[in-house]
Design a protein around this motif. Sequence first.
Motif, PDB file in Angstrom:
ATOM      1  N   SER A 299       0.843  -1.206   0.000  1.00 24.07           N
ATOM      2  CA  SER A 299       0.000   0.000   0.000  1.00 24.07           C
ATOM      3  C   SER A 299       0.868   1.241   0.000  1.00 24.07           C
ATOM      4  O   SER A 299       1.915   1.296   0.662  1.00 24.07           O
ATOM      5  CB  SER A 299      -0.910   0.017   1.226  1.00 24.07           C
ATOM      6  OG  SER A 299      -1.569   1.261   1.341  1.00 24.07           O
ATOM      7  N   ASN A 300       0.406   2.268  -0.750  1.00 24.74           N
ATOM      8  CA  ASN A 300       1.046   3.576  -0.777  1.00 24.74           C
ATOM      9  C   ASN A 300       0.177   4.576   0.003  1.00 24.74           C
ATOM     10  O   ASN A 300       0.099   5.755  -0.348  1.00 24.74           O
ATOM     11  CB  ASN A 300       1.221   4.025  -2.216  1.00 24.74           C
ATOM     12  CG  ASN A 300       2.320   5.057  -2.424  1.00 24.74           C
ATOM     13  OD1 ASN A 300       2.497   5.572  -3.506  1.00 24.74           O
ATOM     14  ND2 ASN A 300       3.075   5.377  -1.386  1.00 24.74           N
ATOM     15  N   SER A 301      -0.507   4.056   1.053  1.00 20.23           N
ATOM     16  CA  SER A 301      -1.479   4.778   1.857  1.00 20.23           C
ATOM     17  C   SER A 301      -2.748   4.992   1.029  1.00 20.23           C
ATOM     18  O   SER A 301      -2.832   4.562  -0.116  1.00 20.23           O
ATOM     19  CB  SER A 301      -0.905   6.104   2.366  1.00 20.23           C
ATOM     20  OG  SER A 301      -1.782   6.690   3.300  1.00 20.23           O
ATOM     21  N   ILE A 319      -3.900   4.731   6.845  1.00 20.55           N
ATOM     22  CA  ILE A 319      -3.215   3.462   6.609  1.00 20.55           C
ATOM     23  C   ILE A 319      -4.206   2.315   6.421  1.00 20.55           C
ATOM     24  O   ILE A 319      -4.085   1.522   5.470  1.00 20.55           O
ATOM     25  CB  ILE A 319      -2.237   3.173   7.773  1.00 20.55           C
ATOM     26  CG1 ILE A 319      -1.117   4.218   7.756  1.00 20.55           C
ATOM     27  CG2 ILE A 319      -1.678   1.756   7.682  1.00 20.55           C
ATOM     28  CD1 ILE A 319      -0.164   4.127   8.918  1.00 20.55           C
ATOM     29  N   PHE A 323      -4.933  -0.085   2.999  1.00 25.61           N
ATOM     30  CA  PHE A 323      -4.866  -1.548   2.947  1.00 25.61           C
ATOM     31  C   PHE A 323      -6.194  -2.138   2.468  1.00 25.61           C
ATOM     32  O   PHE A 323      -6.221  -3.065   1.657  1.00 25.61           O
ATOM     33  CB  PHE A 323      -4.516  -2.117   4.324  1.00 25.61           C
ATOM     34  CG  PHE A 323      -3.077  -1.901   4.731  1.00 25.61           C
ATOM     35  CD1 PHE A 323      -2.052  -2.005   3.815  1.00 25.61           C
ATOM     36  CD2 PHE A 323      -2.751  -1.606   6.052  1.00 25.61           C
ATOM     37  CE1 PHE A 323      -0.722  -1.815   4.190  1.00 25.61           C
ATOM     38  CE2 PHE A 323      -1.438  -1.421   6.446  1.00 25.61           C
ATOM     39  CZ  PHE A 323      -0.416  -1.517   5.508  1.00 25.61           C
ATOM     40  N   SER A 335       0.002  -5.953   4.400  1.00 29.07           N
ATOM     41  CA  SER A 335       0.319  -5.066   5.525  1.00 29.07           C
ATOM     42  C   SER A 335       1.645  -4.359   5.274  1.00 29.07           C
ATOM     43  O   SER A 335       2.225  -3.779   6.181  1.00 29.07           O
ATOM     44  CB  SER A 335       0.376  -5.869   6.834  1.00 29.07           C
ATOM     45  OG  SER A 335       1.299  -6.935   6.717  1.00 29.07           O
ATOM     46  N   LEU A 337       3.813  -1.398   3.717  1.00 24.61           N
ATOM     47  CA  LEU A 337       3.515   0.016   3.481  1.00 24.61           C
ATOM     48  C   LEU A 337       4.718   0.746   2.906  1.00 24.61           C
ATOM     49  O   LEU A 337       5.846   0.574   3.365  1.00 24.61           O
ATOM     50  CB  LEU A 337       3.098   0.688   4.798  1.00 24.61           C
ATOM     51  CG  LEU A 337       2.831   2.190   4.745  1.00 24.61           C
ATOM     52  CD1 LEU A 337       1.586   2.490   3.917  1.00 24.61           C
ATOM     53  CD2 LEU A 337       2.692   2.756   6.159  1.00 24.61           C
ATOM     54  N   VAL A 356       1.167  -2.403  10.515  1.00 19.17           N
ATOM     55  CA  VAL A 356       2.068  -2.626   9.377  1.00 19.17           C
ATOM     56  C   VAL A 356       3.114  -3.685   9.699  1.00 19.17           C
ATOM     57  O   VAL A 356       3.557  -3.818  10.847  1.00 19.17           O
ATOM     58  CB  VAL A 356       2.758  -1.310   8.961  1.00 19.17           C
ATOM     59  CG1 VAL A 356       1.727  -0.277   8.536  1.00 19.17           C
ATOM     60  CG2 VAL A 356       3.628  -0.768  10.083  1.00 19.17           C
ATOM     61  N   VAL A 359       7.781  -0.852   6.770  1.00 18.82           N
ATOM     62  CA  VAL A 359       7.663   0.374   5.983  1.00 18.82           C
ATOM     63  C   VAL A 359       8.899   0.445   5.093  1.00 18.82           C
ATOM     64  O   VAL A 359      10.035   0.438   5.591  1.00 18.82           O
ATOM     65  CB  VAL A 359       7.570   1.618   6.887  1.00 18.82           C
ATOM     66  CG1 VAL A 359       7.509   2.891   6.037  1.00 18.82           C
ATOM     67  CG2 VAL A 359       6.357   1.528   7.794  1.00 18.82           C
TER      68      VAL A 359
END
Length: 463
Positions: A299-301, A319, A323, A335, A337, A356, A359
């Motif tokens: 995910s890129n937010s 966040i 997802f 999960s 990020l 998450v 990251v």
Amino acid sequence: MPNYTTSYSTKPRKPHHRRPATGDQLPSARRRAQRRPGAQYLHHSQGFGRRTSGRRPRRRDARRPYAIIAVACAALLFIASVVWYLNRGVTVSLNGSDVSVRINSSVQQLIDDNQLSYRAGDLLAVDDTVLEKRGGERYSVKVDDEQIDNDDLSSTTLTGGETIEIGNGRDEYEEHEVIATEIQPALTVKGTGAIQYVQTWGVPGRSEVWVGSVSGKTADRGVVQEVQDCVVRATSVSPDEGSYVALTFDEGPSSYTEQIVSILEEKGVGATFFLQGDRSEEHQAAARAIADAGFELGSNSYSDTDLTALSGDDLRSQITRGFDAVKDASGIETSLLRAPYGLFSESSWSETMDLVSAVVSWNLDSGDYLLPGAGSVVDTVMGSVANGNIILLTDNETTGAQTVEALPQLIDSLQAQGFTLVSLSDLIATDSELAEELDVSRVSMPDDAALPQVKKDTADQDA
């Protein structure tokens, strides 16, 4: 006429008929008398005996009493065996010596049978002064290294083979109220690199103040459970052997995504796509195409927002919505990020680490978002690439055409220099030390862990 008598009767004789056999005759004579002419009869020797009430009488079995006696003996033997089994002796180790006890007897019975006597502990006030000598625990008892409360000695049974240690009783405190204070773990980020993950989860500590019910005293017991601070590790990938890089795409999906997927499939290389939540909702078919092709998703937010400017529910919402949007569009749960602009602070970690798995930013920025042209993008990457790099590329409506043009050239150039192009997870797998600590597919927060607090700088504390 002469007066005389005759020796015979002068009355006419009646005809004589043979009388039927009577009870005065012999049995055989009676039977013969009862038989009818022309009828056939069977003798006893032919298998029939005397009938009684229409049923054949049973022959008395002379062995029946013996059978009854045998069954009774077997039953008694079985009962005796069961009683013996339920009351058999077993061996336990008592303070280093083997002792025989009846199976399922209690520890209290063991103490009583062996007439064990030990000094009881004292009853203490909350400030450690003695309220009553020998008013504490009667015995200190361990069964297989497990401490047994004195109230449970009668209910703790022995089945054989246990190791039992019995000694003087321990001191006990008076009944008291506990006023507890939780000590929150602090957060520390250690190291540098493109990948950040929780290396050590924070576990709260505990301090207590006791108020005695008997003595009425108050005592500060201090820290009774040490706090475990949280450590976030930042690192990069160092492959154990070989040369590997990971291609990653931000800000998609877009109308160019499926072309990018086709190029990657044609070239037979791996990649990871960090999808933006709102764009995943707009381009669900493209998100599904990535998943169907087997490429890794993160995910890129939810939107193109600086996460370090958010806190609390707003941060967590960005966040989690991101997802959820990726899962709804692609069917893949993630999960992993990548924060927009690569910005994710210690405060961001402290508020969201339960959401998450890692990251991830990048080691090598292609600069394609500046639109320098496909050739320049390839030159930028090839001029700086190193083993274990995570390469940043952009998949949006503005850069998409440039990315589609540059991607085949970039793949060919990297492969020509001996690099294998893989997904982020596969890149991590080449580093055995990192792979042992990090699984980007899931969040691994323990049940006893808690979100940490960010340590304040000395200047902040003084202010």
